[in-house]
Every structure is written in C-alpha cells, then in structure tokens.
Enzyme design. Structure first.
Site, PDB file in Angstrom:
ATOM      1  N   GLU A 160       0.837  -1.331   0.047  1.00  0.00           N
ATOM      2  CA  GLU A 160      -0.030   0.131   0.002  1.00  0.00           C
ATOM      3  C   GLU A 160       0.695   1.287   0.012  1.00  0.00           C
ATOM      4  O   GLU A 160       0.429   2.220  -0.428  1.00  0.00           O
ATOM      5  CB  GLU A 160      -0.958   0.148   1.199  1.00  0.00           C
ATOM      6  CG  GLU A 160      -1.773  -1.175   1.187  1.00  0.00           C
ATOM      7  CD  GLU A 160      -3.051  -1.014   0.250  1.00  0.00           C
ATOM      8  OE1 GLU A 160      -3.418   0.323  -0.139  1.00  0.00           O
ATOM      9  OE2 GLU A 160      -3.252  -2.044  -0.412  1.00  0.00           O
ATOM     10  N   SER A 189     -46.831 -33.332  40.241  1.00  0.00           N
ATOM     11  CA  SER A 189     -46.306 -33.651  41.631  1.00  0.00           C
ATOM     12  C   SER A 189     -45.037 -33.030  42.233  1.00  0.00           C
ATOM     13  O   SER A 189     -44.692 -32.830  43.157  1.00  0.00           O
ATOM     14  CB  SER A 189     -46.242 -35.061  41.757  1.00  0.00           C
ATOM     15  OG  SER A 189     -47.340 -35.653  41.636  1.00  0.00           O
TER      16      SER A 189
END
Length: 702
Positions: free
Chosen positions: A89, A465
């Site tokens: 770059e 239960s």
C-alpha cells in the site's frame, strides 16, 4: 514589435489565469478545510468491536455483531506483516508527511494517459482519513479532503499510531475488519501464527476485499499475494530464499466461523436480549464483553444429559421414518451435497442420503461427500412409530426400514455410524447456585438451530407432583408434621371453579388408607395432597407459596393446586427449590456476572442478595453483601429436606441413587395423561430442574 506585444499579452493572460486558479484553489481548499471534522477524536477512537459473551471461566459462548474485529496494538503486530502492508500500500509511509507527491504524480499521469482514475495515489494516512471520516466515492473533492485530513493526522499522531489505526480499521472481506480478525476468519489463527505468505495474502485484500480474496477468488488472490511478496523482496524486507519459499507455499485459506468454546446458545440469546435492553443497538458495536455465571463443565454435562435423554426417549417410542426423499432424477445427477443442503446438523445429528440398501446394512452419502455404512446393530432399533404407546413389528431386514433415496439422520458411537432421528419431544434443564441464584447451566431444548424457543424461561407448563413439596411445606407451617396421618381414600369434590364433579386418583389407581405425610410425599400420593390442602385452606397455602417466589394471582385458587395444575416455567421451579436447598432464603436467578467495555473498563458487576450466615464477610468491593431474605423457618426447611431425601432413597426418584450420593433430595412430577415429566433435585450447593414434554402438549406415553 507586434509579435512581442502579442506574446507579452498571452503571457499576461497565462499568469493571470494561474493567479486566478491559485486563488480559487486556495479559497476552495480553505472552504473544504473549514468544513472538515477535527481529527482530535482519533486519539480516543472507538472502533466497532462485536459483543462477546463468556462463561464464568472465560470460555467464549457467542459473538454478536456485523463486524468481526479484534483490535491489536502496533507493538503486537509482527514486523513481517507491517512490511507486507507497506509493500502493498505505501512503501514510503515512514518518509512522506502524509501525502506521497510521487504517488500522486503517478496517479495524475495515469489519468492524463488513459482518461481513467485507475490509481488513487492514496497513502496509508490518506486511507485512514477516508476510512474514519469520508465516503469511498471517487471524486476530486473527496481526494482534496483526503489530502488535507492526511496532513492534519500526521501533525497530531505518530507514524506507529497511524499504522495501528489503519491495521485495525481496514476492511478485509467476509465481515473481517482489521488484521487480527482477518487472520482468524481466513486461517483460524492469530496474526502471530501466520506465515509470511499468509501475511502477504492478508495485505493483498484491501485492494478488492469482497471480490479478490482467497475464498471467493483464490487464483486472483494468489497472483496479488505473489506480487506483494515480490515487492517485499525488492524492498529488502525478505531475502531470496524466503521469497521463493513463500511463493511456493500452498494457500490453505477457508472461512472460519467464530468457534464457541462452550455451548449455551439459549443463555447467550438471553444475554444478547438483555444487552440490547440496556444499551440499545450500540451493544453490537461498542466492544462489550459479558461474563456470565455459567460453569463450563456443568453446562457441558447439561447439554449431554438433555441430548442423551431425548434421543433415548425418541428411540424407545419408534422410528418416525426418513426426514425427506430425493427424486430419482436428482439421484442420477449425483449432487449429494446439493440434495442435503437444506438439512443442517441438528443436535449433533448429521444428514445423509441412502444410496444402497443391502440385507442387513445400508450405504449413506453425507453432506461432506463421504460415504459411510450403517450395520444392522445401528439399524435394528427402528421399529416403526405407531403412537405414544405403541410401535410396529421389529424389522427383520434393512429394507423394512429404509429405501434408496431416503434422507436420514445419523450419529456416531465411537467409530460406528448409527441411524438416528431428530426428536420431536423437547426438554429443558436449568441449574442454580442456591446461595445466590447464579445460573450455572441452562439448556432450552434439543437444538437451538431447530428451535430458538427457550423452554427454561418461556414454556409455562404444569409441574404436577413436583409442586407438592411446596404444599407440604405450607402444611408444616400450618400445624402438620411429617407424622400426621391423612386418609388416602377415594373422594369426590364439588368445586364451583372446576367443571363438574372431580374424582382425583393416585397414579397407581390404588388407595392406601391412613398415611403419614412423610410416606405420602415419598410415594407421591395425590389424594393425601388434596385432603391436606383442603384441611389447611387454599388461602393459607397460597400465602406460603408466595415465599417461594410464585405469584398467587397466577396460581389456581382451587384444590387442583395440590396436584401442580399451575402453569410455571422451569426457571420458576428452580427458584422455588432454591429456598429448600439453601436453608430457607429466597434468591433471584441471575446470569450476568459482569460487563466490561473496551476503553471504559467495568460498567456492571452483579451484586445479588446472598445467603450468608456470617455477613461480616466482605464482597469484592469491600462491602458486606446484601442478605437474602429468610422466607422459610429453619425447622420447616430441615423437615422438608429430610422428607425429600426419602423420595430419592425409596420413593419415586430412586434412579438418582445411581449417583452414589446421600446428600441429594428431590421430587419427580408428572401431569394428567403424562403430558409433562419433571425432576427437581438439590443439595446445599446446587439445584437442578429438568422438564420433558412436547411443545404441542401431546402425551408422552408410557
């Protein structure tokens, strides 16, 4: 003489034109400069970092956010990676003042030569300016803004600071922002573990990250990689041998998704929802890290238990048949992976296509294109499903079960492949620390990909239960003892709140006459529970039930309450049982231990009320912890713990004795027609609640 005057006039016009252009350029530059933002914020820039969620022991659970980013400091970036980006770059980055005049000149020359803007002449500093402040549109005005901002950035930040911003901000394809994220997305490792060739490949991505990357276009990406390697060699960053070896290296890039180190997707979704409620959409981008209360080992055990139990139930009740069928034409085309594209793995069960059926075995092609065989011992269980209580005849050969073209599910047992099926039955498990309510394990169903419905927090089912211990605790509070006798005999109730006469029965259909409360709870006698509730009074029972965290307004105000006819979630049941486990204190379940934010530190830390008999002990902040309220008398809790240990020793939950522990107490629970099945177990350090049932409330069967 006239020619001289004409020449002088033309020169005057040229100079005047240049002056006007210079003034216009200066005015334009000043105007643009005045409208540009200050770059002071770059010193404290907040990069978009996804939300990450961890277990209590820092194992990654999930990551949420559009951008994958793992910011790194410049001193932690390998020098070879820095060189790769400079070569790709901006090789004069450490020399120019933010704008490379030579590069701009080349770009202008290319524009004059071709009439196209092929080269932008952008330096790394100019790219930082564009990425943080400007759009990506290619206009001359934007380029001017880029140049001005680049000069400003260079005046305010050092070269390493600029490079750090660039390497963390740059988009590198497939949701990867920054070099660390790209390394993990393409190679599954951190930047420190990349080869030079892989670093050059990542440096090749900014040019066209979406089109030219090693996953979408490996050929073009390799050409770009090799170009950068050549530049690195030319600039003296690598020697000839390194250059040659890197060019010859075979690229192994592939997409690596975020790998969770622990599996708790339903709890991760609970955290995500809570973070959005607290922080809004910024929760996805502001670098929050959430540490949950989950214990990795217990969560793994919970996952395995739910998966194993649901698969075993599904097998016991028969094979429901293949999940799909492939057309003959598609079979002839041989695109196996295409045919299986719509059948992702579910709960560890992979999809396969039956391609051959022999006498006692079948051949199956997987989505991975691998061919595997299922022998008879992996097929013979598959009696056809008829109903919740009935299966068909035992198969005698493979053709009784499958045919060519069937799409089926498989699982492994060691190195053997077995026929399987995704269970239609569902389950939920939640486990708490009773001392403070911290959730240590949570499973909301068989497979999160198949159903995101969280049955721990969203499914309201009848506890049956398993609600009886809370009714029995109310009885102890109202003058009964474990030795109190209640008649276990037939009874008919005329209750205006119920439709018609009610004739409850015991599960066994038998009656046992006068029965002590301890025995009645151990054997889960329905008629004793109903007579007990009628004797103490429903209002008195409801007042006591509220101590366990249940809202009386949401519970039945009739005798069916004794049999667990309320609609509750597994998390509510776990909270209620925590009172019995911790000595009689009510705690509130919580699942977020702390929240940290990148750059801001700790923004939240849980401070729940805790059960502490010596509250002089300080917490992590140096303060005495908040005391959880006592809601159950110590004697009541002691007796309930003793009675519920009998449920394990000789009652309806004797299977739990396989654990070989004497400190476990608990209670099973089923509802009418066996539509729900529960177990709530605990000792003084842990509560675990499990529910199994069908989402559509179908019967579970025998």
């Amino acid at each position: 003489m006239k020619m001289f005057r004409l020449g002088r006039f033309i020169l005057y016009l040229l100079l005047t034109g240049l002056l006007v252009l210079s003034i216009a350029a200066a005015v334009l530059t000043m105007q643009v400069a005045s409208e540009l933002p200050s770059i002071d914020a770059l010193r404290d820039v907040q990069l978009q970092v996804p939300l990450r969620i961890y277990t209590r022991d820092r194992r990654l659970l999930a990551e949420f956010g559009e951008k994958r980013r793992n910011p790194v400091r410049i001193e932690d970036v390998p020098q070879d990676m820095v060189h790769a980006f400079l070569a790709a770059e901006d090789d004069r980055f450490f020399e120019h003042p933010g704008v490379d005049m030579l590069g701009l000149a080349r770009a202008v020359f290319e524009l004059i030569r071709t009439g196209e803007k092929r080269q932008g002449g952008s330096t790394i500093t100019m790219q930082v300016a564009r990425n943080f402040y400007l759009s990506r549109e290619k206009t001359y005005l934007r380029k001017l803004s880029e140049i001005i901002l680049a000069f400003r950035i260079e005046q305010s930040l050092s070269k390493p600071e600029i490079l750090e911003l660039y390497l963390n901000k740059i988009y590198l394809g497939h949701r990867a922002y920054g070099v660390e994220a790209a390394a993990r997305v393409y190679y599954g490792v951190g930047i420190e573990d990349l080869s030079i060739a892989q670093m050059a490949m990542i440096a090749a991505l900014p040019k066209a990250p979406s089109r030219v990357n090693p996953v979408n276009n490996p050929t073009a990406a390799k050409i770009r990689r090799n170009y950068i390697l050549g530049r690195m060699y030319k600039l003296g960053f690598i020697d000839a041998d390194t250059h040659a070896a890197a060019r010859a290296e075979v690229d192994i890039a592939e997409l690596h998704t975020v790998q969770s180190e622990a599996q708790a997707p339903w709890l991760a979704e609970m955290v995500r929802d809570e973070m959005i409620r607290r922080f809004g959409p910024e929760a996805y981008t502001s670098g929050y890290e959430v540490v949950t209360t989950l214990d990795t080992d217990r969560q793994a055990a919970a996952n395995a238990a739910i998966r194993r139990a649901l698969l075993e139930y599904s097998k016991r009740h028969g094979y429901r048949g293949p999940e799909g069928r492939a057309e003959a034409a598609a079979m002839e085309a041989g695109d196996w992976s295409g045919l299986l594209r719509d059948y992702p793995a579910r709960g560890g069960l992979v999809a396969g296509l039956v391609t051959r059926v022999e006498e006692k075995s079948v051949q199956v092609v997987l989505r991975s294109r691998d061919t595997v065989g299922i022998e008879w011992d992996g097929l013979s269980w598959a009696r056809p499903y008829k109903s919740a209580n009935h299966t068909g005849a035992r198969p005698k050969k493979a053709a009784d079960i499958l045919t060519v073209g069937d799409i089926v599910r498989l699982e492994t047992d060691g190195d053997k492949w077995l026929l399987a099926q995704v269970p239609q039955v569902q389950g939920a498990l939640v486990s708490l620390r009773p001392v403070d309510g911290a959730v240590v394990a949570l499973v909301g169903g068989f497979d999160f990909g198949g159903s995101k419905f969280n049955r721990v927090t969203q499914a309201k089912r009848q506890p049956g239960s398993s609600f009886k211990p809370i009714i029995y605790s109310a009885a102890l509070e109202n003058g009964f003892t474990p030795a109190s006798l209640i008649n276990d005999a037939p009874v008919v109730f005329e209750d205006p709140s119920l439709e018609g006469d009610w004739r409850p029965e015991n599960y066994s259909g038998k009656f046992f006459g006068p029965t002590r409360l301890r025995e009645a709870l151990t054997k889960s006698r329905n008629l004793v529970s109903i007579r007990l509730l009628r004797s103490m009074g429903i209002e008195a029972a409801l007042r006591h039930v509220a101590n366990f965290g249940f809202d009386p307004d949401e519970l039945p105000h009739n005798l069916s309450l004794a049999l667990g006819s309320a609609d509750v979630t597994p998390l509510q049941m776990a909270r209620g049982y925590a009172v019995l486990a911790n000595g009689g204190y009510r705690v509130e379940p919580y699942f977020i231990e702390r929240i940290d934010q990148a750059g801001a530190g700790r923004v939240f830390e849980a401070d729940p009320p805790v059960v502490c008999r010596d509250c002089r002990m300080a917490n992590s902040n140096g303060d005495a912890p908040k005391q959880a309220p006592r809601v159950l008398e110590a004697r009541n809790r002691y007796l309930m713990y003793s009675m519920m240990q009998d449920v394990i020793r000789r009652g309806t939950a004797t299977k739990a004795r396989e654990l070989g522990r004497k400190d476990i107490a608990g209670k099973t629970g089923t509802t009418n027609d066996q539509r729900d099945a529960w177990f709530n177990g605990f000792n003084q350090s842990l509560v675990a609640n499990v529910w199994v049932g069908f989402d559509d409330n179908s019967k579970l069967g025998r």
